[in-house]
Write a protein that holds these residues in place. Sequence first.
Motif, PDB file in Angstrom:
ATOM      1  N   ILE A   1      38.250  53.473  39.789  1.00 24.69           N
ATOM      2  CA  ILE A   1      37.413  52.933  40.856  1.00 24.69           C
ATOM      3  C   ILE A   1      37.207  51.436  40.647  1.00 24.69           C
ATOM      4  O   ILE A   1      36.801  50.998  39.567  1.00 24.69           O
ATOM      5  N   TRP A   2      37.532  50.678  41.694  1.00 25.23           N
ATOM      6  CA  TRP A   2      37.247  49.244  41.755  1.00 25.23           C
ATOM      7  C   TRP A   2      36.100  49.059  42.739  1.00 25.23           C
ATOM      8  O   TRP A   2      35.970  49.822  43.710  1.00 25.23           O
ATOM      9  N   CYS A   3      35.291  48.029  42.505  1.00 22.16           N
ATOM     10  CA  CYS A   3      34.188  47.732  43.406  1.00 22.16           C
ATOM     11  C   CYS A   3      34.085  46.222  43.603  1.00 22.16           C
ATOM     12  O   CYS A   3      34.087  45.463  42.632  1.00 22.16           O
ATOM     13  N   TYR A   4      34.014  45.808  44.874  1.00 27.43           N
ATOM     14  CA  TYR A   4      33.812  44.407  45.227  1.00 27.43           C
ATOM     15  C   TYR A   4      32.351  44.216  45.614  1.00 27.43           C
ATOM     16  O   TYR A   4      31.824  44.983  46.421  1.00 27.43           O
ATOM     17  N   THR A   5      31.717  43.196  45.046  1.00 29.03           N
ATOM     18  CA  THR A   5      30.317  42.932  45.348  1.00 29.03           C
ATOM     19  C   THR A   5      30.020  41.436  45.308  1.00 29.03           C
ATOM     20  O   THR A   5      30.658  40.699  44.551  1.00 29.03           O
ATOM     21  N   GLY A   6      29.047  41.027  46.097  1.00 31.57           N
ATOM     22  CA  GLY A   6      28.590  39.645  46.058  1.00 31.57           C
ATOM     23  C   GLY A   6      27.598  39.394  44.930  1.00 31.57           C
ATOM     24  O   GLY A   6      27.276  38.256  44.617  1.00 31.57           O
ATOM     25  N   TYR A   7      27.107  40.458  44.334  1.00 32.54           N
ATOM     26  CA  TYR A   7      26.192  40.326  43.199  1.00 32.54           C
ATOM     27  C   TYR A   7      26.986  40.010  41.938  1.00 32.54           C
ATOM     28  O   TYR A   7      28.130  40.435  41.795  1.00 32.54           O
TER      29      TYR A   7
END
Length: 165
Positions: free
Chosen positions: A97-103
Amino acid sequence: MEKIRVGGILDNSLANGKGLRTVIFLSGCIHKCKGCHNKELQDFNFGIEMTEEEIFNRIEKNAGIIKGVTLSGGDPMEQPMKLVNLCKKIKTLGLNIWCYTGYSFEEILKSDEKSSLLKEVDVLVDGIFDLKSKSEKLKYRGSSNQRIIDVKESLTSKEVVVLDF
């Protein structure tokens, strides 16, 4: 069961993480990055509500050909608790699982809810999209200020471990 607000699902992508992946675009983002390429997904009401089961069934049908699942958006960290169990189920399929976030990674660690989702993620692409740091030459990220982080190694070593692509 609480539903997940989804802006769209892309069954097969090579651009949103390493290998062929299914991408779930989650609705809602507070960052409002200038030059955002998914601007409509900033709206918390955009898209449709789906059950965890509906999303999982779609991924499971594709599991034989994909390498993993990418959470994108919007910002998945705006719906962290709705995604934790889904991620655990995805892991049973042998997918990463990859996750893109602005945090930032560091900001996520300060939130129990966001940290709960982070623990289920293998690779985190963190930081807001910065139009001034944008480059088409970058792989798996939009701007050079964003980091591609090995989450498990970072949590174990207690320091950010950046992957190089």
